[in-house]
Design a protein around this motif. Structure first.
Motif, short mmCIF file in Angstrom:
data_model
loop_
_atom_site.label_atom_id
_atom_site.label_comp_id
_atom_site.label_asym_id
_atom_site.label_seq_id
_atom_site.Cartn_x
_atom_site.Cartn_y
_atom_site.Cartn_z
N SER A 221 48.74 39.17 38.72
CA SER A 221 47.95 38.05 38.22
C SER A 221 48.03 36.93 39.38
O SER A 221 47.39 36.02 39.46
N ASN A 222 48.50 37.08 40.56
CA ASN A 222 48.68 36.51 41.63
C ASN A 222 47.53 37.03 42.58
O ASN A 222 47.27 36.28 43.70
N THR B 4 41.53 35.41 39.60
CA THR B 4 41.28 35.19 38.29
C THR B 4 39.94 35.79 37.86
O THR B 4 39.44 36.00 38.52
N ASN C 179 41.95 36.08 45.44
CA ASN C 179 42.71 35.20 46.30
C ASN C 179 42.72 35.85 47.71
O ASN C 179 42.88 36.82 47.92
N ASP D 177 52.96 41.12 41.58
CA ASP D 177 52.12 40.75 40.42
C ASP D 177 50.94 40.64 40.52
O ASP D 177 50.46 39.74 41.13
N ALA E 12 45.69 37.47 49.32
CA ALA E 12 45.85 38.63 48.91
C ALA E 12 45.07 39.54 49.36
O ALA E 12 45.38 40.87 49.60
#
Length: 358
Positions: free
Chosen positions: A24-25, A28, A216, A22, A219
């Motif tokens: 979205s992880n 931002t 992130n 995902d 990530a």
């Protein structure tokens, strides 16, 4: 620059194929104004000169082959019937009829084409030849054979002429007028698709440049490690190492890893921005979106899912949908003709320089 681009593209493709969960992880994004973005668009008008240039290209690519009443020369096309025998017995694959062969093409074994130089229509020649030692058919490798060849026609390549006969030979149309109109229509379609694609990418580049993205770190590290592992695997398959692969890009292992990290961060930032816009605008993927994307790429959903996996395929469709949304909500400004001409010339010069460098 060329090697940097190649690395980035390879890295992005490998990352896409690997899948990333995902988006979205991944981080931002604080977006700037992404609706109503001004974008310069090029004219999609097709000129008469462009139509004639395309027609001339097709003429050059499809010359006429006219039968001539003279001995065959190198570069001519001869239409032949041939039969190959070994110790008087025909061998598999050694027989053909009504076969066009360009003398000097190297399509047949050494001596075959040279043996037909000077032949005339209706003449039959026997060619005593030997297959090369490394011939792919082991039974014939290094073996002496005889080819009996009859020349049915000698044809000379001549420049094609734009007439109804040429049109009927190379297309589904009957007249020059129909053919010319179809060429114009195809050029128009190509220009519109290119202009739309450029518009979408231009708007997105503007939106991306004005976004503040916080990735992130976990990530980033995970994607980077995947990329490095992919490159190490590729290098190993080629009998090398990451260090030797780096040398092909004109850098050392440390520099190569920096390049990989930069390409990873750039892609992740794009994914976060795309995902953020999709969520803010409620752009939910539908089966129709997937089908349209597949058709626009000359494929079908099942095939693309089989290649990329459902998750990555959906990311590709989402990107396409977001870019179209941004372009549809942009404000177009027509590029001045003199600027457009200058940019076209610059692009052509850059393309020629790149080709020369390759």
């Amino acid at each position: 620059m060329k090697k940097w681009i190649a690395l980035c593209l390879c890295g992005l493709m490998a990352a896409s194929l690997a899948g990333c969960g995902d988006s979205s992880n991944l981080g931002t994004a604080q977006l700037g104004e992404y609706k109503g973005v001004s974008v310069l668009v090029q004219s999609t008008e097709v000129t008469d000169e462009e139509v004639e240039e395309e027609i001339q290209k097709n003429l050059d690519d499809n010359p006429d082959f006219v039968e001539v009443d003279r001995p065959a020369e190198e570069g001519d096309t001869v239409n032949i019937d041939y039969k190959g025998t070994q110790d008087g017995v025909e061998f598999a694959g050694g027989t053909g009829e009504d076969t066009d062969l360009v003398l000097g093409s190297g399509d047949f074994i050494d001596g075959f084409e040279d043996g037909l130089i000077g032949a005339v229509k209706g003449e039959t020649r026997e060619l005593d030849l030997t297959f090369p030692e490394d011939y792919h058919e082991e039974a014939l490798a290094g073996q002496a054979v005889v080819f009996e060849v009859t020349v049915n026609a000698v044809k000379e390549e001549q420049a094609a002429v734009l007439d109804d006969a040429f049109v009927q030979r190379v297309s589904d149309f009957d007249t020059v007028e129909e053919y010319r109109e179809d060429i114009r229509s195809e050029l128009q379609s190509d220009k519109e698709k290119t202009a739309e694609s450029q518009k979408e990418q231009s708007v997105f580049n503007t939106v991306l440049s004005e976004a503040q993205v916080s990735l992130n770190s976990a990530a980033v590290s995970a994607r980077y490690n995947e990329e490095i592992a992919n490159y190490e695997s590729q290098a190993k398959m080629l009998g090398g190492s990451l260090s030797s692969l780096a040398q092909q890009y004109g850098t050392d292992e440390g520099g190569f890893k920096e390049m990989v990290m930069a390409s990873v961060r750039a892609q992740l930032e794009e994914e976060v921005v795309i995902d953020t816009i999709a969520r803010q605008e409620g752009l939910i993927l539908t089966d129709e979106d997937r089908q349209e994307y597949a058709e626009n790429n000359g494929s079908d959903v099942d095939t693309l899912v089989g290649i990329y996996g459902q998750e990555t395929f959906d990311q590709m469709v989402e990107r396409s949908k977001v870019l179209k949304f941004l372009a549809d909500n942009a404000v177009e400004e027509q590029l001045p003709e003199e600027t457009e001409a200058a940019e076209t010339e610059t692009e052509e010069t850059a393309a020629e320089t790149t080709e020369a460098a390759q």
